[in-house]
Design an enzyme around this catalytic site. Structure first.
Site, short mmCIF file in Angstrom:
data_model
loop_
_atom_site.label_atom_id
_atom_site.label_comp_id
_atom_site.label_asym_id
_atom_site.label_seq_id
_atom_site.Cartn_x
_atom_site.Cartn_y
_atom_site.Cartn_z
N THR A 38 -10.10 -6.47 4.25
CA THR A 38 -9.19 -7.01 3.24
C THR A 38 -8.51 -8.29 3.72
O THR A 38 -7.89 -8.98 2.94
CB THR A 38 -8.09 -6.00 2.87
OG1 THR A 38 -7.61 -5.41 4.07
CG2 THR A 38 -8.63 -4.92 1.97
N HIS A 43 -4.54 -5.63 11.73
CA HIS A 43 -3.14 -5.56 12.09
C HIS A 43 -2.88 -4.29 12.88
O HIS A 43 -3.80 -3.50 13.10
CB HIS A 43 -2.25 -5.66 10.85
CG HIS A 43 -2.61 -4.70 9.75
ND1 HIS A 43 -2.29 -3.36 9.81
CD2 HIS A 43 -3.26 -4.89 8.59
CE1 HIS A 43 -2.73 -2.77 8.73
NE2 HIS A 43 -3.34 -3.66 7.96
N HIS A 46 -4.35 -0.91 12.20
CA HIS A 46 -5.74 -0.59 12.54
C HIS A 46 -5.90 -0.12 13.97
O HIS A 46 -6.96 0.39 14.34
CB HIS A 46 -6.62 -1.84 12.38
CG HIS A 46 -6.79 -2.29 10.96
ND1 HIS A 46 -6.21 -3.44 10.48
CD2 HIS A 46 -7.45 -1.73 9.92
CE1 HIS A 46 -6.53 -3.59 9.21
NE2 HIS A 46 -7.26 -2.57 8.83
N LYS A 80 -4.11 5.03 -3.33
CA LYS A 80 -3.51 3.79 -3.81
C LYS A 80 -3.23 4.05 -5.28
O LYS A 80 -3.99 4.71 -5.95
CB LYS A 80 -4.47 2.62 -3.66
CG LYS A 80 -4.67 2.21 -2.23
CD LYS A 80 -5.57 0.99 -2.13
CE LYS A 80 -5.93 0.72 -0.69
NZ LYS A 80 -6.89 1.72 -0.18
N ARG A 84 -7.48 -2.21 -6.74
CA ARG A 84 -7.15 -3.49 -6.13
C ARG A 84 -8.06 -4.60 -6.63
O ARG A 84 -9.10 -4.37 -7.21
CB ARG A 84 -7.21 -3.35 -4.63
CG ARG A 84 -8.58 -3.48 -4.04
CD ARG A 84 -8.44 -4.05 -2.65
NE ARG A 84 -9.73 -4.03 -1.99
CZ ARG A 84 -10.02 -3.19 -1.02
NH1 ARG A 84 -9.16 -2.30 -0.63
NH2 ARG A 84 -11.20 -3.26 -0.44
N GLN A 172 -19.47 5.09 0.58
CA GLN A 172 -19.08 5.45 1.95
C GLN A 172 -19.92 6.61 2.45
O GLN A 172 -20.28 6.67 3.62
CB GLN A 172 -17.58 5.79 2.00
CG GLN A 172 -17.09 5.95 3.43
CD GLN A 172 -15.58 5.97 3.53
OE1 GLN A 172 -14.89 5.38 2.72
NE2 GLN A 172 -15.07 6.65 4.55
N ASP A 193 -6.32 9.90 5.63
CA ASP A 193 -6.58 9.64 4.21
C ASP A 193 -8.08 9.49 3.93
O ASP A 193 -8.48 9.43 2.77
CB ASP A 193 -5.83 8.39 3.76
CG ASP A 193 -6.20 7.15 4.57
OD1 ASP A 193 -6.69 7.32 5.71
OD2 ASP A 193 -6.01 6.04 4.06
N LYS A 228 7.30 3.12 6.84
CA LYS A 228 5.95 2.69 7.16
C LYS A 228 5.86 2.03 8.53
O LYS A 228 6.70 1.22 8.89
CB LYS A 228 5.50 1.69 6.10
CG LYS A 228 4.06 1.88 5.69
CD LYS A 228 3.74 0.97 4.53
CE LYS A 228 2.34 1.25 4.03
NZ LYS A 228 2.05 0.47 2.82
N LYS A 231 5.23 -2.66 9.88
CA LYS A 231 5.77 -3.72 9.04
C LYS A 231 7.09 -4.22 9.62
O LYS A 231 7.89 -3.44 10.12
CB LYS A 231 6.04 -3.20 7.63
CG LYS A 231 4.79 -2.78 6.91
CD LYS A 231 4.21 -3.92 6.10
CE LYS A 231 2.99 -3.47 5.46
NZ LYS A 231 2.08 -3.94 4.75
N THR A 232 7.31 -5.50 9.52
CA THR A 232 8.61 -6.05 9.85
C THR A 232 9.08 -6.79 8.62
O THR A 232 8.37 -6.85 7.63
CB THR A 232 8.51 -7.04 11.03
OG1 THR A 232 7.73 -8.15 10.60
CG2 THR A 232 7.88 -6.40 12.23
#
Length: 426
Positions: A38, A43, A46, A80, A84, A172, A193, A228, A231-232
RNA sequence: GGGGAGGUACCAGAGCGGUCAAAUGGGACGGACUGUAAAUCCGUUGCUUCGGCUACGAAGGUUCGAAUCCUUCUCUCCCCA
């Protein structure tokens, strides 16, 4: 220690299909994890999967990293709430290439159990629709597909999902079949998930070829406060140094809470159990020294960005958060100053503007974008949250001029404790 | 197609003709305390040349005055077909 035991003591294991451990104990096995392209960089979210593959390889197995050039075009409906946007092909190609390059840093691509990178676009690009629904769709019933939590949820909450997304699990599932058939991959791993998708694969392999394949999922990482992970304020923490500087990356880990650090050090480092338990004990004895956070940040930063970048991050951190005064900067060469402030946002202003004298709000919100508006700058200055050159600004009308420059060209602005900005004259 | 409810600041959610730049909660940011933690407490949370200006789905209208009333448009949700 075998692979599964390794994951277990580290607290990474979420779910495992019966028989998996026995299968792996037979000897070298091949297993894979898929990465969704994506973005053109991975990040920290992962990293769990990267570590899973790393442990898999260290345990003597052969890891496959699959980049989803084809599945990325579809989008996984799992958990989700909305479908998307589809990525166009050229973006996808770019993302796949970026991810591939990063994965190469973590896995060993030499030796008997060398890692292998595959892209499912390679086997899907010439797979015709008719052929697909006949050879793949035939083996899995709609009932089965609809019973998946990921699908069920979307049906129940009324948001629905397109046929395209619905088909995702077949794609998949076929990936797994393809790797099982052609590369003897007997295990697919992934985040918790992904369980449903993975099991569709093992099911497909069983129904189509009466083969046996296995599934293993890892815990989804969450912070102790339930928010989460990864994330910042400024968004995701990327592995790409262009997106997240090594300094920011190092700081991200260093700022982990005690509870989080204990779990992260197990999940994200390769330190062995004795070492980690010793660090735990040391940390509990003197928590303010934050040995856990430091060890954690060090280990990951070095593995992601290298030793040199880590050293730099330490230097920057020591200066920005240590007790060294601002004078310290004057002892440094220009290059050293630049090094310390690498990854710190910087702004340029002209010497002429500064020589006239400039008040604090104008400097921080007008000439530079330390603050988005003067009002905000003013409020925060009044709240006592802004410093220049490590001195608190008393009023919004404080004047700055060339006399305040460090080394004749720098001003160091600070918003709160942790947000630094470098203003360069020239 | 018929009927109903509703769109308010980052989010949730009050307000229902002036005292509303808009309660409350969450989030975010800042301060104190600390360990660059956690918890707690406090403050800030539209812009401003500090005169004002722009804002309550959009556009018009009524009124001295509208987030609040009217009209049209638009979007969302629910029920019936």
């Amino acid at each position: 220690m075998n692979f599964v035991e390794e994951l277990r003591w580290r607290g990474m294991l979420h779910d495992i299909m019966p028989g998996t451990e026995e299968e792996l104990n037979k000897g070298m096995a091949s297993g894979y994890i898929g990465f969704d392209p994506t973005a053109d960089s991975l990040h920290v979210g992962h990293l769990t999967q990267i570590m899973t593959l790393t442990h898999f390889q260290k345990a003597g197995h052969k890891p496959y990293a699959l980049v989803g050039g084809a599945t990325g075009m579809i989008g996984d409906p799992s958990f989700k709430s909305q479908e998307r946007n589809l990525l166009d092909e050229s973006t996808l190609q770019k993302n796949v290439a970026g991810i591939k390059a990063q994965l190469e840093n973590f896995l060993d691509f030499t030796g008997d159990n060398s890692a292998i990178m595959v892209n499912n676009y390679d086997w899907f690009k010439n797979f015709g629709f008719l052929e697909f629904i006949r050879d793949v769709g035939k083996h899995i019933t709609v009932n089965y597909m609809m019973s998946k939590d990921s699908v069920k949820k979307r049906l129940e909450d009324g948001s629905g999902l397109s046929f395209t997304e619905f088909s995702y699990q077949l794609l998949q599932g076929y990936d797994f079949y393809h790797l099982w058939k052609n590369h003897n991959c007997v295990l697919q791993m992934g985040g918790s998930d992904q369980w449903g998708n993975i099991v569709t694969g093992t099911e497909f392999i069983r129904r189509k070829d009466a083969g046996s394949a296995f599934a293993l999922t890892t815990q989804l990482i969450k912070k102790a406060d339930g928010t989460k992970f990864g994330k910042t304020e400024s968004g995701a923490v990327w592995l790409d140094p262009e997106r997240t500087s090594p300094y920011q990356f190092y700081q991200f880990w260093l700022n982990s809470t005690d509870a989080d650090a204990k779990s992260y050090i197990r999940i994200f480092t390769l330190l062995d159990r004795e070492t980690i338990e010793a660090l735990d004990a040391e940390h509990d004895a003197a928590p303010h020294l934050r040995v856990l956070q430091k060890a954690l940040a060090k280990d990951i930063t070095i593995r992601v960005h290298g030793e040199a970048a880590y050293e730099k991050a330490i230097k920057s951190s020591d200066f920005l958060f240590g007790n060294v005064g601002i004078e310290f900067l004057s002892e440094l060469t220009d290059a050293e100053v630049k090094g310390i402030f690498e990854g710190v946002p910087n702004f340029n202003i002209s010497l002429a503007e500064l020589q006239e004298g400039i008040n604090a709000t104008e400097l921080l919100a007008g000439k530079t974008a330390v603050f988005p508006s003067k009002g905000e700058a003013k409020k925060m200055i009044q709240g006592g949250g802004v410093s220049v050159n490590k001195n608190k600004i008393a009023t919004p009308d404080d004047i700055f001029n060339a006399d305040n420059l460090i080394n004749g060209k720098y001003l160091v602005a600070q918003k709160g404790k942790k947000n630094y900005f470098l203003i360069i004259v020239g």
